[in-house]
Design a protein around this motif. Structure first.
Motif, PDB file in Angstrom:
ATOM      1  N   UNK A   9       4.867 -24.531  10.460  1.00 27.74           N
ATOM      2  CA  UNK A   9       5.503 -24.048   9.240  1.00 27.74           C
ATOM      3  C   UNK A   9       5.857 -22.565   9.361  1.00 27.74           C
ATOM      4  N   UNK A  10       6.968 -22.148   8.730  1.00 22.02           N
ATOM      5  CA  UNK A  10       7.264 -20.713   8.669  1.00 22.02           C
ATOM      6  C   UNK A  10       6.170 -19.989   7.911  1.00 22.02           C
ATOM      7  N   UNK A  11       5.950 -18.743   8.253  1.00 23.92           N
ATOM      8  CA  UNK A  11       4.935 -17.961   7.559  1.00 23.92           C
ATOM      9  C   UNK A  11       5.339 -17.738   6.114  1.00 23.92           C
ATOM     10  N   UNK A  12       4.332 -17.773   5.232  1.00 24.38           N
ATOM     11  CA  UNK A  12       4.596 -17.614   3.809  1.00 24.38           C
ATOM     12  C   UNK A  12       5.221 -16.247   3.499  1.00 24.38           C
ATOM     13  N   UNK A  13       4.833 -15.219   4.265  1.00 21.14           N
ATOM     14  CA  UNK A  13       5.313 -13.870   3.976  1.00 21.14           C
ATOM     15  C   UNK A  13       6.559 -13.484   4.771  1.00 21.14           C
ATOM     16  N   UNK A  14       7.134 -14.452   5.493  1.00 20.96           N
ATOM     17  CA  UNK A  14       8.232 -14.114   6.400  1.00 20.96           C
ATOM     18  C   UNK A  14       9.441 -13.547   5.662  1.00 20.96           C
ATOM     19  N   UNK A  15       9.890 -14.226   4.601  1.00 19.74           N
ATOM     20  CA  UNK A  15      11.095 -13.788   3.905  1.00 19.74           C
ATOM     21  C   UNK A  15      10.889 -12.412   3.274  1.00 19.74           C
ATOM     22  N   UNK A  16       9.734 -12.218   2.650  1.00 19.87           N
ATOM     23  CA  UNK A  16       9.464 -10.919   2.020  1.00 19.87           C
ATOM     24  C   UNK A  16       9.457  -9.797   3.057  1.00 19.87           C
ATOM     25  N   UNK A  17       8.930 -10.084   4.222  1.00 16.55           N
ATOM     26  CA  UNK A  17       8.849  -9.028   5.240  1.00 16.55           C
ATOM     27  C   UNK A  17      10.204  -8.709   5.846  1.00 16.55           C
ATOM     28  N   UNK A  18      11.007  -9.725   6.138  1.00 19.08           N
ATOM     29  CA  UNK A  18      12.286  -9.433   6.790  1.00 19.08           C
ATOM     30  C   UNK A  18      13.311  -8.888   5.796  1.00 19.08           C
ATOM     31  N   UNK A  19      13.083  -9.054   4.497  1.00 23.06           N
ATOM     32  CA  UNK A  19      14.001  -8.499   3.504  1.00 23.06           C
ATOM     33  C   UNK A  19      13.487  -7.189   2.920  1.00 23.06           C
ATOM     34  N   UNK A  20      12.323  -6.744   3.362  1.00 30.67           N
ATOM     35  CA  UNK A  20      11.793  -5.469   2.873  1.00 30.67           C
ATOM     36  C   UNK A  20      11.122  -5.565   1.517  1.00 30.67           C
ATOM     37  N   UNK A  21      10.926  -6.767   0.991  1.00 26.63           N
ATOM     38  CA  UNK A  21      10.301  -6.915  -0.320  1.00 26.63           C
ATOM     39  C   UNK A  21       8.784  -6.932  -0.254  1.00 26.63           C
TER      40      UNK A  21
END
Length: 764
Positions: A9-21
């Motif tokens: 599974x993708x990491x839960x925090x992946x989107x927040x980290x790559x978008x700077x959120x």
């Protein structure tokens, strides 16, 4: 049957980290916040004669100045077992960069200007910059007056003492097996190895924001150990622990550095002196170099073995450069000493490890926690012995390696990995048995193991489920890049048979999160994971008991699945059931989990280890005999996860640790000239770059299935770093015959070793 665990599974925090959120401690801002800067010692060792901060205090925009005169009513000393480091200097400074004063002002520019107005008079004292200098009879005593010290209780064979020699703050010893085994040895070899000192180089700096009015302390900070920190802050400021609240956002890396008190006491004290105004204290990368480092070490091993290569007895003496203050050095000394036997079978072990104080940056916890130093010396000497006896080093390892289920020493947890299986796996992966002889090209193999999960570590967790089946997971595991939150969410989702997207990880806060000893020692899955699994199972039982009562069916006949219960082929939605009982009002089903390894009087420490963290490495290199330059052609790294929880995360842990191992092997070193740090900034400190990665980089995550964690899992994270330097060293020896005994293996060091081989070959 597992449905979620093991998925990629993708990491839960992946989107927040790559978008700077993603929100880190660095991002915390509180209205009315002041900013802190500190004045540091320019001297390695000096008496602080006087401090005059009158002009700084009068500068417009300055709200507080902190010096040794502002510590009344506090216990300012920090350190594990040996409390010798004040958070602001008292009568003596002991290294270049020690904090002498601090200022809180409207902004950092004003704070910096105020620092220039503080007059400090020093009286320089003689200094000792190296372990050998500090142990000399004529060396200056860094602590003429003994600091506060505490010796823990140990089990059979283990002991410790403080101040056992000049500038030795702590000494750990461990002995087991009959000493007369030495009489049976056909060969005895003694070798000395040196281990370089690295910087943690975490991306997010040390940072704290503190609010400390008269009745409470609230701090947002970058720490791996929120509850341990809360206890320390309560002790330092002499307040009840329940008046201290520690918040932890995501960490931008830690690698052990973010343990112990760092920026927190200064931010809190400045807030108190400012009338409770919030104060932010954030270090630069260069200041991190002046805060804590890894331990440099000198390791001398004497090994006795039978004529056929069977290991019999091992004596080891380890000297750790602790720097100017003890920090976590006593804890590292325990582990460095205890881990000296490595992955092998001995009939007698005698080990001693001393922490030696020098006028350099304090050393503390670092990824591997003494296991890196021990593995370097242990695996290197094995290769040296194999060369002397004319044996294949892989065969020598296989001959002496511990078996699955065997105990390394009395009272310890039986081995939960098959070391021989892993050795065979990486040997095949790199083509060890089929390798052809090519000039200046070679292969090497190494094995590492360390007790994992921390000492006597306690973790607790709580799982809440609302009436719609949404789940909140509360635990104090700190997310610092390892993917721990994602993995724990998968465990909960698997137990509750729900989609991981339904599970929320609640932010860490000591007022609300269940207790945890800290995020360290690769304990996230094997220790905290068990508490989380137990909490989820208890919550599931609560739900099934509720449904059974409402449906008139035995709980044993029910299965929970996607917020429905299934019995004898009939599916019942839980939402209408909860509405009927609770009248449409909110409600939560709750489960609590708790895990701590059982205490044992037979263990050297308070408990046997929670699991064994194991890693194997194989390297192939070419060496330029004219320049000493080493090119890493191929690296195979493998860890045993027992059972993978998150496949992507497990792979990332092994590969990330291996890259750190490449840095230790070939590049990284804090270089001192006397007591002056020469490369204490990011531009001058050589880290492994993308171009330094091998052409072929293979990672193999084994699932041997013997772990004590959820579903048979074990911890990963530190192990992959340990075997890389000795594997590369063995490959260099295989390529050009040069046996390196010091790190890093720079071109200069390799060339010197090659020249030594040529000189030896030319001797008549």
């Amino acid at each position: 049957m597992s449905t979620v665990v093991g998925r990629d599974d993708p990491r839960r925090d992946a989107l927040a980290k790559v978008t700077g959120r993603a929100r880190y401690g660095y991002d915390v801002s509180v209205a009315g916040m002041l900013h802190a800067m500190v004045l540091r010692s320019p001297h390695a060792h000096a008496r602080v004669v006087s401090i005059d901060a009158t002009k700084a205090e009068k500068l417009e925009g300055v709200h507080a100045v902190l010096t040794r005169g502002h510590l009344d009513g506090l216990d300012p000393m920090c350190g594990a077992y040996v409390r010798d480091q004040p958070f602001v200097a008292l009568d003596t400074v002991r290294y270049v960069g020690e904090v002498v004063a601090a200022v809180a002002a409207e902004d950092e520019h004003i704070a910096l200007a105020a620092l220039d107005l503080i007059d400090v008079e020093y009286e320089k004292l003689p200094d000792a910059s190296s372990v050998l200098d500090a142990r000399g009879d004529d060396a200056p005593e860094l602590f003429p007056t003994p600091p506060q010290a505490f010796i823990p209780r140990y089990g059979p064979g283990a002991s410790a003492a403080v101040r056992t020699a000049r500038n030795v703050s702590f000494e750990y010893r461990y002995t087991t097996g009959p000493i007369d085994v030495w009489h049976e040895c056909d060969h005895v070899f003694t070798d000395t190895f040196t281990f370089s000192r690295m910087q943690h180089m975490h991306l997010e700096p040390f940072v704290s924001v503190a609010v400390a009015p008269a009745d409470r302390v609230e701090v947002w900070t970058s720490t791996q150990e929120p509850f341990q920190l809360r206890q320390e802050l309560a002790r330092i400021f002499k307040v009840p622990e329940n008046t201290v609240q520690v918040h932890v956002e995501m960490l931008g890396g830690g690698f052990g550095a973010k343990t112990n008190c760092r920026t927190e006491p200064i931010a809190i004290r400045l807030s108190q002196l400012s009338g409770g105004r919030p104060v932010r204290y954030c270090l630069t990368t260069e200041e991190a170099f002046l805060t804590v480092s890894q331990h440099e070490a000198i390791l001398t091993l004497t090994t006795g073995l039978a004529a056929d290569g069977t290991f019999l007895a091992r004596k080891s003496e380890v000297l750790l450069n602790a720097g100017a203050y003890s920090d976590y050095s006593p804890l590292v000394a325990e582990k460095a000493g205890y881990r000296m036997p490595g992955a092998y079978r001995w009939r007698h072990i005698d080990t001693a490890c001393q922490t030696v104080m020098t006028n350099t940056v304090p050393a503390g916890a670092f990824r591997g926690f003494g296991g890196t130093q021990a593995t370097w010396a242990n695996e290197r000497q094995l290769d040296l012995i194999a060369a002397r006896l004319g044996m294949d080093p892989l065969k020598l390892r296989l001959k002496n390696v511990l078996d699955l289920g065997e105990r390394s020493v009395p009272g310890e947890t039986p081995l939960d990995s098959d070391f021989s299986l892993g050795l065979g796996l990486i040997a095949d992966a790199i083509g060890y048995h089929e390798r052809s002889l090519v000039a200046n090209r070679g292969m090497g193999i190494a094995l590492a193991c360390k007790d994992g999960g921390g000492m006597n570590k306690l973790s607790e967790a709580r799982v809440n489920i609302d009436t719609a089946g949404n789940v909140c997971l509360q635990s104090a595991l700190v997310e610092m890049g390892q993917g721990g939150h994602s993995a724990l969410i998968q465990i909960v989702a698997d137990v509750l048979r729900t989609d991981p997207s339904k599970v929320k990880y609640v932010s860490v806060d000591t007022d609300h999160s269940p207790y945890d000893s800290g995020t360290h020692s690769s304990s996230g899955i094997a220790v905290m994971g068990r508490a989380v699994q137990q909490a989820a199972e208890q919550a599931r039982h609560t739900v099934l008991d509720f449904a059974a009562k409402e449906l008139g069916i035995s709980p044993q006949e029910l299965e929970l699945r996607n917020w429905e219960v299934v019995a004898k082929g009939q599916v019942y939605s839980l939402t209408p059931l909860t509405r009927r009982v609770f009248g449409g009002r909110s409600y939560e089903f709750t489960g609590d989990g708790h895990y701590k390894p059982d205490s044992s009087a037979e263990s050297a420490f308070e408990t046997p280890c929670a699991f064994w963290e194991v890693a194997w490495a194989a390297a192939e290199v070419t060496v330029d005999p004219e320049t000493g330059r080493v090119e890493l052609l191929k690296l195979v790294i493998s860890g045993d996860a027992g059972k993978v929880i998150n496949a992507l995360g497990a792979r990332g842990q092994d590969e990330g640790a291996a890259v750190m191992g490449i840095g230790q092997a070939l590049f990284e070193e804090l270089r001192y000239e006397g007591s002056e740090l020469l490369n204490g900034e990011a531009l001058n400190y050589r880290l492994p770059m993308a171009d330094d990665l091998p052409r072929s980089f293979v990672s193999i995550t084994q699932e041997q299935g013997h772990g004590s964690g959820p579903f048979g899992s074990k911890g990963l994270g530190e192990g992959g770093m340990l075997p890389v330097p000795p594997a590369i060293a063995a490959a260099i020896a295989d390529a050009v015959g040069a046996q390196i005994t010091s790190l890093p293996m720079s071109p200069e060091r390799v060339l010197t070793a090659i020249e030594a081989v040529h000189e030896h070959d030319c001797e008549p």
